[in-house]
Design an enzyme around this catalytic site. Structure first.
Site, PDB file in Angstrom:
ATOM      1  N   ASP A  64       0.743  21.031 -21.759  1.00  0.00           N
ATOM      2  CA  ASP A  64       0.830  21.211 -20.332  1.00  0.00           C
ATOM      3  C   ASP A  64       1.530  20.006 -19.555  1.00  0.00           C
ATOM      4  OD1 ASP A  64      -1.561  22.472 -21.703  1.00  0.00           O
ATOM      5  OD2 ASP A  64      -2.263  22.940 -19.820  1.00  0.00           O
ATOM      6  N   GLU A  72       2.487  25.322 -16.871  1.00  0.00           N
ATOM      7  CA  GLU A  72       1.550  25.890 -15.804  1.00  0.00           C
ATOM      8  C   GLU A  72       1.006  24.772 -14.795  1.00  0.00           C
ATOM      9  OE1 GLU A  72      -1.998  27.322 -15.849  1.00  0.00           O
ATOM     10  OE2 GLU A  72      -2.742  25.434 -16.679  1.00  0.00           O
ATOM     11  N   ASN A  73       1.149  23.447 -14.899  1.00  0.00           N
ATOM     12  CA  ASN A  73       0.791  22.559 -14.269  1.00  0.00           C
ATOM     13  C   ASN A  73       1.838  21.674 -13.781  1.00  0.00           C
ATOM     14  OD1 ASN A  73      -1.877  22.525 -16.217  1.00  0.00           O
ATOM     15  ND2 ASN A  73      -2.212  22.863 -14.320  1.00  0.00           N
ATOM     16  N   ASN A 116      -3.801  29.580 -16.687  1.00  0.00           N
ATOM     17  CA  ASN A 116      -4.986  30.053 -15.697  1.00  0.00           C
ATOM     18  C   ASN A 116      -4.297  30.045 -14.280  1.00  0.00           C
ATOM     19  OD1 ASN A 116      -5.621  27.380 -16.424  1.00  0.00           O
ATOM     20  ND2 ASN A 116      -7.098  27.543 -14.928  1.00  0.00           N
ATOM     21  N   HIS A 117      -3.443  28.804 -14.275  1.00  0.00           N
ATOM     22  CA  HIS A 117      -2.600  28.488 -12.913  1.00  0.00           C
ATOM     23  C   HIS A 117      -1.366  29.208 -12.529  1.00  0.00           C
ATOM     24  CE1 HIS A 117      -5.946  25.613 -11.955  1.00  0.00           C
ATOM     25  NE2 HIS A 117      -5.713  24.900 -12.750  1.00  0.00           N
ATOM     26  N   HIS A 152      -4.352  29.365 -24.115  1.00  0.00           N
ATOM     27  CA  HIS A 152      -4.803  28.638 -23.149  1.00  0.00           C
ATOM     28  C   HIS A 152      -6.197  28.954 -22.871  1.00  0.00           C
ATOM     29  CE1 HIS A 152      -3.073  26.021 -19.939  1.00  0.00           C
ATOM     30  NE2 HIS A 152      -4.143  26.566 -19.171  1.00  0.00           N
ATOM     31  N   HIS A 179      -5.934  19.524 -22.074  1.00  0.00           N
ATOM     32  CA  HIS A 179      -5.063  18.229 -21.669  1.00  0.00           C
ATOM     33  C   HIS A 179      -5.152  16.972 -22.461  1.00  0.00           C
ATOM     34  CE1 HIS A 179      -3.699  19.361 -17.267  1.00  0.00           C
ATOM     35  NE2 HIS A 179      -3.831  20.484 -18.011  1.00  0.00           N
TER      36      HIS A 179
END
Length: 267
Positions: free
Chosen positions: A8, A39-40, A68-69, A152, A179
């Site tokens: 990530d 995604e982050n 998920n984001h 994920h 993470h």
């Protein structure tokens, strides 16, 4: 075949580390396929936008996976259907989910499916990842040479069980989301490369990439706290390099990659 995977990307420092080290890693490891979880990657640490997507691709990624984001930045709806290189979780519920849960990449005459999947334990409600990956792997197994899965998910147990469930049916599965890089990179009994979590590319001085002061306050008070991306201090690059046998399509090795102030890149 070598696959380079980076975990990530978080915020501006994560993007800085990607721009600095991804070209170097590609030069030294010479992967045929490079996958990055983005995604982050926006400045506020949630979701992805067009500029960040382009910057990661320009730095050397072939495919970007999400999590998920995925929908936290509305701009994604403007371009996710335009590209097959940006992959969101396969098991988002609904009939008309934007984008795709997998893509197929041609690599030196071999077809590689890159699948993004999301777990359910301690996560938002989502469709059954085991059922959906089962159906997709059965569908793709006669059409592609290799299958790579970015799972994920929050818990180590769900990621480990998924890897063992898919062992021998896919070439590699690497977990993302927590993470923190795990130290369990290995080849499973039937030839699938596995690592519970690749870790992140982001700030080293926060908590999972966020400013630690706000998170300490939340633990001490048990009151909601706004999470903010850490913008100062050092950076980290976490991931792995996977070597897959071109004949058996089973993994030969999976080695972790970790670059940080405490682990400077040695080349």
């Amino acid at each position: 075949m070598k696959i380079l995977f980076l975990g990530d990307v978080v915020g501006n420092i994560g993007m800085k580390m990607i721009k600095q080290y991804l070209p170097i890693l590609k030069r030294d490891y010479k992967p045929q396929l490079t996958i990055v979880n983005g995604e982050n990657a926006t400045s506020f640490g949630r979701g992805i936008n067009r500029k960040v997507y382009k910057d990661i691709m320009d730095s050397g990624a072939d495919v970007i996976t999400l999590g998920n984001h995925a929908w936290n930045n509305e701009e994604i709806f403007d371009f996710i259907d335009e590209t097959k290189k940006l992959v969101r979780p396969l098991n988002f519920p609904g009939k008309d989910v934007p984008g795709n849960g997998y893509t197929i990449v041609n690599v030196n005459g071999k077809k590689v499916a890159v699948i993004n999947l999301q777990g359910r334990i301690f996560m938002d409600p989502i469709d059954d990842p085991f059922r959906m990956i089962d159906e997709l792997v059965n569908k793709l197994s006669s059409k592609v040479d290799n299958i790579f899965v970015d799972f994920h998910a929050e818990t180590t147990s769900e990621k480990q069980v998924m890897a063992m469930y898919l062992d021998g049916r896919i070439s590699a599965m690497v977990g993302t989301h927590t993470h923190v890089q795990t130290n369990d990179n290995r080849i499973l009994k039937k030839g699938t490369a596995f690592m519970t979590d690749a870790g992140m590319c982001g700030p080293t001085d926060g908590v999972l990439g966020m400013k630690y002061e706000n998170i300490i306050h939340r633990f001490l008070t048990q009151r909601p706290t706004r999470f903010e991306v850490e913008e100062n201090g050092g950076g980290i690059v976490s991931g792995c390099i996977i070597d897959i046998d071109n004949h058996s399509m089973k993994a030969k090795s999976i080695k972790k990659i970790l670059i940080s102030p405490d682990h400077p890149y040695q080349g």
